[in-house]
Design an enzyme around this catalytic site. Structure first.
Site, PDB file in Angstrom:
ATOM      1  N   ASN A   1       1.531  -8.779 -10.764  1.00 49.97           N
ATOM      2  CA  ASN A   1       0.399  -7.510 -10.708  1.00 49.97           C
ATOM      3  C   ASN A   1       0.705  -6.235 -11.128  1.00 49.97           C
ATOM      4  OD1 ASN A   1      -0.766  -5.324  -8.082  1.00 49.97           O
ATOM      5  ND2 ASN A   1      -2.182  -6.359  -9.382  1.00 49.97           N
ATOM      6  N   GLY A   2      -0.115  -5.610 -11.888  1.00 51.98           N
ATOM      7  CA  GLY A   2       0.072  -4.114 -12.223  1.00 51.98           C
ATOM      8  C   GLY A   2      -0.385  -4.258 -13.735  1.00 51.98           C
ATOM      9  N   ASP A   3      -1.735  -3.385 -13.955  1.00 55.25           N
ATOM     10  CA  ASP A   3      -1.667  -2.952 -15.465  1.00 55.25           C
ATOM     11  C   ASP A   3      -2.266  -4.052 -16.173  1.00 55.25           C
ATOM     12  OD1 ASP A   3      -0.938  -0.547 -14.614  1.00 55.25           O
ATOM     13  OD2 ASP A   3       0.824  -0.225 -15.571  1.00 55.25           O
TER      14      ASP A   3
ATOM     15  N   CYS B   1       0.969  -1.208   0.020  1.00 57.49           N
ATOM     16  CA  CYS B   1      -0.221   0.007   0.024  1.00 57.49           C
ATOM     17  C   CYS B   1       0.824   1.140  -0.147  1.00 57.49           C
ATOM     18  CB  CYS B   1      -1.076   0.040   1.065  1.00 57.49           C
ATOM     19  SG  CYS B   1      -2.000   1.401   1.203  1.00 57.49           S
TER      20      CYS B   1
ATOM     21  N   GLY C   1      -6.322  -6.015 -10.280  1.00 56.69           N
ATOM     22  CA  GLY C   1      -7.252  -4.899  -9.612  1.00 56.69           C
ATOM     23  C   GLY C   1      -8.083  -4.168 -10.332  1.00 56.69           C
TER      24      GLY C   1
ATOM     25  N   LYS D   1       2.049  -9.529   0.167  1.00 55.35           N
ATOM     26  CA  LYS D   1       2.132  -8.713  -1.138  1.00 55.35           C
ATOM     27  C   LYS D   1       3.009  -7.505  -1.160  1.00 55.35           C
ATOM     28  CE  LYS D   1      -0.219  -5.936  -4.281  1.00 55.35           C
ATOM     29  NZ  LYS D   1      -1.103  -4.970  -3.861  1.00 55.35           N
TER      30      LYS D   1
HETATM   31  C1  LIG Z   1      -8.435   2.046  -4.655  1.00 54.67           C
HETATM   32  C2  LIG Z   1      -7.411   1.124  -4.521  1.00 54.67           C
HETATM   33  C3  LIG Z   1      -6.938   0.663  -3.309  1.00 54.67           C
HETATM   34  C4  LIG Z   1      -5.942  -0.133  -2.923  1.00 54.67           C
HETATM   35  N1  LIG Z   1      -5.787  -0.715  -1.793  1.00 54.67           N
HETATM   36  C5  LIG Z   1      -4.606  -1.595  -1.578  1.00 54.67           C
HETATM   37  C6  LIG Z   1      -4.416  -2.116  -0.444  1.00 54.67           C
HETATM   38  O1  LIG Z   1      -5.224  -1.864   0.471  1.00 54.67           O
HETATM   39  N2  LIG Z   1      -3.344  -2.972  -0.299  1.00 54.67           N
HETATM   40  C7  LIG Z   1      -2.579  -3.197  -1.542  1.00 54.67           C
HETATM   41  O2  LIG Z   1      -1.254  -4.182  -1.379  1.00 54.67           O
HETATM   42  N3  LIG Z   1      -2.803  -2.793  -2.697  1.00 54.67           N
HETATM   43  C8  LIG Z   1      -3.777  -2.024  -2.767  1.00 54.67           C
HETATM   44  N4  LIG Z   1      -4.186  -1.379  -4.121  1.00 54.67           N
HETATM   45  C9  LIG Z   1      -3.146  -1.894  -5.070  1.00 54.67           C
HETATM   46  C10 LIG Z   1      -3.670  -2.976  -5.974  1.00 54.67           C
HETATM   47  O3  LIG Z   1      -3.734  -4.013  -5.409  1.00 54.67           O
HETATM   48  C11 LIG Z   1      -2.683  -3.285  -7.048  1.00 54.67           C
HETATM   49  O4  LIG Z   1      -1.682  -3.839  -6.571  1.00 54.67           O
HETATM   50  C12 LIG Z   1      -2.528  -1.944  -8.125  1.00 54.67           C
HETATM   51  O5  LIG Z   1      -3.652  -1.531  -8.289  1.00 54.67           O
HETATM   52  C13 LIG Z   1      -2.008  -2.329  -9.414  1.00 54.67           C
HETATM   53  O6  LIG Z   1      -2.881  -3.488 -10.018  1.00 54.67           O
HETATM   54  P1  LIG Z   1      -3.931  -3.145 -11.127  1.00 54.67           P
HETATM   55  O7  LIG Z   1      -3.070  -2.503 -12.244  1.00 54.67           O
HETATM   56  O8  LIG Z   1      -4.376  -4.779 -11.654  1.00 54.67           O
HETATM   57  O9  LIG Z   1      -4.874  -2.260 -10.596  1.00 54.67           O
HETATM   58  C14 LIG Z   1      -5.134  -0.609  -4.171  1.00 54.67           C
HETATM   59  C15 LIG Z   1      -5.532  -0.228  -5.450  1.00 54.67           C
HETATM   60  C16 LIG Z   1      -6.351   0.558  -5.714  1.00 54.67           C
HETATM   61  C17 LIG Z   1      -6.670   1.365  -6.982  1.00 54.67           C
END
Ligand SMILES: Cc1cc2nc3c(=O)[nH]c(=O)nc-3n(C[C@H](O)[C@H](O)[C@H](O)COP(=O)(O)O)c2cc1C
Length: 237
Positions: free
Chosen positions: A108-110, A8, A132, A47
């Site tokens: 993870n990511g994008d 986070c 995500g 994570k």
């Molecule tokens: C609104 C929001 C809240 C998130 N909260 C957390 C969190 O509490 N802990 C965490 O490890 N990642 C958190 N993330 C990150 C996501 O888990 C992920 O790692 C990140 O968005 C990249 O993946 P994506 O491109 O598939 O969204 C959050 C992302 C968003 C957009």
């Protein structure tokens, strides 16, 4: 399982040396992971991001610490804390982490399409993916990816009827889980994500966000779809 979050980037979390701020302190990471693994008898997962910033990309070191401490699976968001959500996720570090440990690594990511999922699996050698933002309002992305990886073919977009069914089910689950007050508030953003690509969504959202009961929300969503079914609109974007 217990899934520990060192990913986070939020300021209010990192100011307390929690979330991704922990990546700066490898000794503390080791102590926390060992303590948690020793204290519970369920699997513990972790994570992380690839590091604190580009100059301190210690994802590999943290991954090894995690493996030594008995973490059973590791999810890696391919950005540093300093990157927040900017730029493109970089998959090289995830690939290097995958090479460095023998526990399952999840990339993870994008990842926002079946094609991207396939490319990220190939680029990282990861054992799985975490998705995500692309799943917000689009939970069928998982079956689309699964189908594409298995067959090489792209599933058609879900019909409007199916989107309605899934959304109503999700809405009922949000209301049941969060209760009448928080459930109604939390449902607003989800409904908005589901409908974002449909014509008339903006006007709908403005009045939907003023509703303050679970029943009114369900009725309103049904009406939104019923108008579109009557207009013969079949397929969601
Ligand atoms: C609104 C929001 C809240 C998130 N909260 C957390 C969190 O509490 N802990 C965490 O490890 N990642 C958190 N993330 C990150 C996501 O888990 C992920 O790692 C990140 O968005 C990249 O993946 P994506 O491109 O598939 O969204 C959050 C992302 C968003 C957009």
């Amino acid at each position: 399982i217990i899934d520990i979050n060192m990913g986070c980037p939020a300021k209010k979390v990192c100011n307390k040396a929690a979330g991704s701020a922990l990546l700066k302190d490898e000794v503390l990471v080791r102590e926390i992971l060992q303590a948690v693994v020793a204290a519970v008898n369920v699997p513990v997962t972790l994570k992380i991001r690839t590091g604190w910033d580009r100059e301190n990309k210690n994802g590999i070191a943290v991954a090894k610490i995690a493996e030594d401490a008995g973490i059973v699976a590791l999810a890696v968001h391919g950005r540093t804390r300093a990157d927040l959500y900017m730029g493109e996720a970089e998959y090289d570090t995830i690939a290097a982490i995958k090479q460095a440990v023998s526990i399952p690594v999840l990339a993870n990511g994008d990842i926002d399409s079946p094609q991207k999922a396939k490319a990220v699996l190939a680029a990282t050698g990861a054992d799985g993916l975490l998705i995500g933002r692309a799943a917000q309002g689009r939970p069928w992305i998982f079956r689309e990816i699964e189908h594409y990886l298995r067959t090489g073919e792209q599933l058609p977009a879900p019909s409007l009827l199916e989107v309605e069914r899934i959304l109503l089910e999700h809405l009922a689950a949000l209301h049941a889980f969060y209760g009448d007050v928080m459930g109604v508030r939390i449902a607003r953003k989800h409904v908005s994500w589901y409908l974002a690509t449909l014509p008339g969504a903006r006007e709908f959202r403005a009045q939907f966000n003023r509703l303050d009961s679970t029943d009114a929300q369900c009725t309103n969503v049904r009406e939104f779809f019923s108008e579109r079914h009557n207009n013969g609109e079949g397929v969601a974007a």
